[in-house]
Scaffold this active site. Structure first.
Site, PDB file in Angstrom:
ATOM      1  N   ARG A  37      12.338  13.130   4.238  1.00 36.43           N
ATOM      2  CA  ARG A  37      11.966  14.529   4.017  1.00 36.43           C
ATOM      3  C   ARG A  37      11.531  15.166   5.329  1.00 36.43           C
ATOM      4  O   ARG A  37      10.836  14.542   6.135  1.00 36.43           O
ATOM      5  CB  ARG A  37      10.824  14.638   3.006  1.00 36.43           C
ATOM      6  CG  ARG A  37      11.186  14.124   1.616  1.00 36.43           C
ATOM      7  CD  ARG A  37      10.021  14.241   0.661  1.00 36.43           C
ATOM      8  NE  ARG A  37      10.331  13.567  -0.606  1.00 36.43           N
ATOM      9  CZ  ARG A  37       9.467  13.412  -1.602  1.00 36.43           C
ATOM     10  NH1 ARG A  37       8.243  13.888  -1.477  1.00 36.43           N
ATOM     11  NH2 ARG A  37       9.826  12.790  -2.705  1.00 36.43           N
ATOM     12  N   ARG A  44       1.946  11.278   5.386  1.00 34.67           N
ATOM     13  CA  ARG A  44       3.039  12.255   5.265  1.00 34.67           C
ATOM     14  C   ARG A  44       4.073  11.976   6.355  1.00 34.67           C
ATOM     15  O   ARG A  44       3.932  12.410   7.487  1.00 34.67           O
ATOM     16  CB  ARG A  44       2.490  13.678   5.387  1.00 34.67           C
ATOM     17  CG  ARG A  44       3.416  14.749   4.825  1.00 34.67           C
ATOM     18  CD  ARG A  44       2.745  16.114   4.877  1.00 34.67           C
ATOM     19  NE  ARG A  44       1.511  16.149   4.107  1.00 34.67           N
ATOM     20  CZ  ARG A  44       1.447  16.384   2.798  1.00 34.67           C
ATOM     21  NH1 ARG A  44       2.568  16.621   2.119  1.00 34.67           N
ATOM     22  NH2 ARG A  44       0.284  16.394   2.165  1.00 34.67           N
ATOM     23  N   GLU A 103      -2.988  11.763  -3.483  1.00 35.83           N
ATOM     24  CA  GLU A 103      -1.846  11.516  -4.374  1.00 35.83           C
ATOM     25  C   GLU A 103      -1.066  10.276  -3.954  1.00 35.83           C
ATOM     26  O   GLU A 103      -0.769  10.084  -2.773  1.00 35.83           O
ATOM     27  CB  GLU A 103      -0.900  12.721  -4.364  1.00 35.83           C
ATOM     28  CG  GLU A 103       0.354  12.531  -5.204  1.00 35.83           C
ATOM     29  CD  GLU A 103       1.477  13.479  -4.810  1.00 35.83           C
ATOM     30  OE1 GLU A 103       2.639  13.149  -5.089  1.00 35.83           O
ATOM     31  OE2 GLU A 103       1.185  14.523  -4.197  1.00 35.83           O
ATOM     32  N   SER A 107       3.561  10.964  -8.616  1.00 37.83           N
ATOM     33  CA  SER A 107       3.734  12.109  -9.512  1.00 37.83           C
ATOM     34  C   SER A 107       4.737  11.702 -10.571  1.00 37.83           C
ATOM     35  O   SER A 107       5.830  11.227 -10.247  1.00 37.83           O
ATOM     36  CB  SER A 107       4.259  13.333  -8.755  1.00 37.83           C
ATOM     37  OG  SER A 107       3.250  13.942  -7.988  1.00 37.83           O
ATOM     38  N   ARG A 121       1.905   4.706   0.881  1.00 41.86           N
ATOM     39  CA  ARG A 121       0.562   5.143   0.486  1.00 41.86           C
ATOM     40  C   ARG A 121      -0.196   4.016  -0.214  1.00 41.86           C
ATOM     41  O   ARG A 121      -1.427   3.944  -0.132  1.00 41.86           O
ATOM     42  CB  ARG A 121       0.641   6.389  -0.378  1.00 41.86           C
ATOM     43  CG  ARG A 121       1.159   7.605   0.386  1.00 41.86           C
ATOM     44  CD  ARG A 121       0.967   8.901  -0.355  1.00 41.86           C
ATOM     45  NE  ARG A 121       1.463  10.028   0.429  1.00 41.86           N
ATOM     46  CZ  ARG A 121       1.212  11.308   0.173  1.00 41.86           C
ATOM     47  NH1 ARG A 121       0.452  11.626  -0.864  1.00 41.86           N
ATOM     48  NH2 ARG A 121       1.701  12.264   0.931  1.00 41.86           N
TER      49      ARG A 121
END
Length: 435
Positions: free
Chosen positions: A267, A282, A354, A357, A396
């Site tokens: 990404r 990130r 987070e 999701s 993560r």
């Protein structure tokens, strides 16, 4: 993608759903194009009927020796064919106009999704374990990882630029251990089928899961922008896994389909300038174990709860403190009807972040992919419902393990469930060089 017929029957509800997501009303615009399109289709049907009648009359005229009448009918059929071709071109233009509007609009939230503008409107559903109280100052994961040279951002920057990392030795093994543990759990206990999908996909696959056209700036593409043979690097395994149902019709008995995959994800993080600039939170490239379900409308809400519990179980087995949040309408992803976020406690940051999701998308993606199923005993087909979730983000998860299992001397204890995957290693001695 939205159902135009549903919008036609429920224009106020459509605009109300958009309003919950902070989007201006669009029902009137969609229905104006739809009305013009349907009027054109009606005209085309009349012209096609006239052409069919004229075609039949040609034979009768020739049989009666009326050559002049037959020729006139032939000429009329030719003109009508041209009118039809022109009308079909106009119909395609109407279809493209409607698609252009609808493809830029987010999914409708379910009624029980809290209304809010941003993450401040998210609601905690449940919490597991209280954060461990450390009797020393907690370090962040990058301080722990860089201490022994096993987490190398400087070399990665030389190779690829910012937001990349080189993992070495025991940390590279820890990443692999986490992924294998997650895959084993999901496949042996939760009934997911492991898939090794392509990590390069075509436009249609990205469009099917709604990464395109809305989020084109967040994606990495190979080749030149106008290269028809170029591919996209997947931002998540959700893309190839969900597209396994593309243009297919399954029987109701085959559902639910449950897939899992461990892949690298890519990404651009175009909207995250200045956020999480240090460490592995990130990244442009990161590892993730993905969960995808293809199911029926009647079972999709239950499947959503089940998927979320599968992701939660990973954190429970790792004995990591976390909380489950239901996202509000303003913080929910573009294609989701409802989303649960799992947020793991990071002592180094002193915050929940987070790590997963899990989203229920209804038939939003299925319409884009023409993914259908045939209900038992029926001839007609219906669109499936699709769901996706992280089970979990591996990088993560590594961050969470390093920070929660850190010791005062800078070492990190290996969680019990990971020890079989670490060859018996029980402690990471990050303060020393790796053998």
């Amino acid at each position: 993608m939205h159902d135009v017929k549903w919008i036609r029957d429920n224009p106020d509800a459509f605009d109300a759903g958009l309003a919950k997501r902070g989007v201006a009303p669009h029902a009137a615009d969609v229905l104006k194009i739809d009305e013009e399109r349907r009027a054109l289709i009606s005209e085309l049907q009349d012209v096609q009927s006239r052409r069919n009648d004229a075609s039949k009359a040609i034979g009768k005229a020739k049989a009666q020796g009326d050559d002049a009448g037959a020729q006139a009918l032939i000429d009329e059929v030719a003109k009508l064919k041209s009118v039809i071709q022109d009308g079909e071109d106009r119909q395609r233009q109407f279809d493209e106009r409607i698609e252009a509007v609808l493809s830029g609009l987010p999914n409708m939230p379910l009624d029980d999704v809290p209304v809010g503008e941003d993450e401040d409107g998210n609601v905690e559903v449940r919490k597991h374990l209280e954060p461990r109280q450390l009797n020393f100052e907690a370090k962040e994961h990058f301080d722990l990882g860089e201490a022994g040279g096993l987490m190398d951002f400087e070399t990665a920057a030389k190779l690829s630029g910012a937001r990349f990392v080189v993992l070495k030795g025991q940390l590279a093994r820890l990443e692999r251990a986490l992924a294998n543990f997650m895959l084993d759990l999901h496949t042996t206990e939760f009934g997911y089928t492991e898939v090794a999908p392509p990590m390069l996909v075509r436009d249609a696959a990205m469009y099917g899961t709604a990464q395109l056209p809305k989020f084109v700036d967040d994606q990495f593409k190979t080749g030149a922008p106008d290269d028809e043979d170029a591919h996209w690097l997947i931002p998540t395994a959700e893309v190839p896994l969900t597209n396994l149902a593309r243009e297919a019709i399954h029987s109701e008995e085959e559902l639910p389909l449950r897939f899992t995959a461990f892949t690298q994800c890519f990404r651009k993080e175009a909207g995250s300038a200045g956020r999480d600039t240090r460490g592995m939170i990130r990244m442009h490239q990161f590892a993730k174990v993905e969960l995808v379900s293809i199911t029926t409308p009647e079972t999709s809400n239950d499947e959503h709860e089940r998927m979320t519990q599968c992701a939660e179980e990973v954190l429970k087995r790792l004995e990591l403190p976390f909380r489950t949040m239901v996202l509000c309408t303003g913080d929910m992803g573009f294609g989701a009807r409802k989303t649960y976020d799992l947020e793991v406690w990071l002592p180094g940051q002193g915050a929940y972040r987070e790590i997963s999701s899990c989203s229920q998308c209804g038939d939003f993606q299925a319409r884009r992919m023409a993914a259908r199923y045939r209900p038992t005993g029926e001839k007609s087909t219906r669109f499936t419902h699709t769901l996706n979730g992280s089970g979990l983000a591996v990088g993560r998860a590594m961050v969470a393990v390093l920070e929660n299992y850190q010791q005062a001397d800078g070492s990190v204890t290996i969680p019990d469930v990971l020890k079989p995957y670490m060859g018996g290693i029980e402690t990471l001695e990050l303060g020393a060089s790796d053998a």
